[in-house]
Design an enzyme around this catalytic site. Sequence first.
Site, PDB file in Angstrom:
ATOM      1  N   ARG A 152      32.575  -8.055 -20.538  1.00  0.00           N
ATOM      2  CA  ARG A 152      31.281  -7.346 -20.274  1.00  0.00           C
ATOM      3  C   ARG A 152      31.674  -5.735 -20.539  1.00  0.00           C
ATOM      4  O   ARG A 152      32.216  -5.281 -20.089  1.00  0.00           O
ATOM      5  CB  ARG A 152      30.631  -7.446 -18.897  1.00  0.00           C
ATOM      6  CG  ARG A 152      29.433  -6.387 -18.447  1.00  0.00           C
ATOM      7  CD  ARG A 152      28.059  -7.039 -19.035  1.00  0.00           C
ATOM      8  NE  ARG A 152      27.149  -5.922 -18.786  1.00  0.00           N
ATOM      9  CZ  ARG A 152      26.527  -5.901 -17.741  1.00  0.00           C
ATOM     10  NH1 ARG A 152      26.535  -6.820 -16.998  1.00  0.00           N
ATOM     11  NH2 ARG A 152      25.259  -4.963 -17.802  1.00  0.00           N
ATOM     12  N   ARG A 171      24.159 -10.086 -22.318  1.00  0.00           N
ATOM     13  CA  ARG A 171      25.591  -9.734 -21.778  1.00  0.00           C
ATOM     14  C   ARG A 171      26.237 -11.211 -21.358  1.00  0.00           C
ATOM     15  O   ARG A 171      25.620 -12.057 -21.362  1.00  0.00           O
ATOM     16  CB  ARG A 171      25.353  -9.148 -20.286  1.00  0.00           C
ATOM     17  CG  ARG A 171      24.749  -9.743 -19.129  1.00  0.00           C
ATOM     18  CD  ARG A 171      23.401  -9.499 -18.675  1.00  0.00           C
ATOM     19  NE  ARG A 171      22.731  -8.348 -19.041  1.00  0.00           N
ATOM     20  CZ  ARG A 171      22.458  -7.332 -18.380  1.00  0.00           C
ATOM     21  NH1 ARG A 171      22.540  -7.561 -17.200  1.00  0.00           N
ATOM     22  NH2 ARG A 171      21.766  -6.299 -18.646  1.00  0.00           N
ATOM     23  N   ASP A 206      26.854 -11.028 -15.868  1.00  0.00           N
ATOM     24  CA  ASP A 206      26.529  -9.712 -14.977  1.00  0.00           C
ATOM     25  C   ASP A 206      26.371 -10.209 -13.586  1.00  0.00           C
ATOM     26  O   ASP A 206      25.910 -11.365 -13.230  1.00  0.00           O
ATOM     27  CB  ASP A 206      24.855  -9.531 -15.354  1.00  0.00           C
ATOM     28  CG  ASP A 206      24.157  -8.444 -14.615  1.00  0.00           C
ATOM     29  OD1 ASP A 206      24.966  -7.415 -14.454  1.00  0.00           O
ATOM     30  OD2 ASP A 206      23.025  -8.430 -14.185  1.00  0.00           O
ATOM     31  N   ASP A 252      25.588  -8.974  -9.715  1.00  0.00           N
ATOM     32  CA  ASP A 252      24.839  -8.034  -8.799  1.00  0.00           C
ATOM     33  C   ASP A 252      25.227  -8.231  -7.525  1.00  0.00           C
ATOM     34  O   ASP A 252      25.196  -9.606  -6.953  1.00  0.00           O
ATOM     35  CB  ASP A 252      23.382  -8.126  -9.107  1.00  0.00           C
ATOM     36  CG  ASP A 252      22.858  -7.481 -10.701  1.00  0.00           C
ATOM     37  OD1 ASP A 252      23.855  -6.612 -11.099  1.00  0.00           O
ATOM     38  OD2 ASP A 252      22.372  -7.947 -11.225  1.00  0.00           O
TER      39      ASP A 252
END
Length: 167
Positions: free
Chosen positions: A86, A99, A102, A104
């Site tokens: 990434r 992507r 990811d 989070d």
Amino acid sequence: MTAPVVAVVGLGGNVGDSVLTIQQAFRALQALPQTTLQGTSSLYRTPAWGVEDQADFINAAAAVRTTLAPQVLLDALLGIERDFGRVRAADGSDRWGPRTLDLDLLLYGEAVVDVPGMQVPHPRLHERAFALVPLLDVLPDARIPGVGSARAALELLDAGDIQRLPG
């Protein structure tokens, strides 16, 4: 040392073999120092959000018990993203684009953190069915600080396009 806390990480990707990437990312989370993987959600196929003209995403969530401070944990998550290829645009212009991975930080216990580069709970968590569905797999009674019940937030959203993958 920070007292142990349960944090929830949202995982997603839509470039390459996203199912394999998410499974490998679960193992990378387990390998973080001072951190134990408490549980992982099912994998879900979800339509792209924000920029819709791209491949569907594979999304999941992981609950971890950690003594890492929020910023240290976030830095570790960003490191895992980089390990999986990434690259984030410095200006954030690729925020909703394709992507490989990811990660989070959706929740960090009941903490509310708002500092440059980090907001916890994730600021739009309560608006994103693709994050809430897997979150509720790993933390069925999740509460979003400042919002309330994650389940109640999900009930206000359309989750009809989210498909649980077999396995």
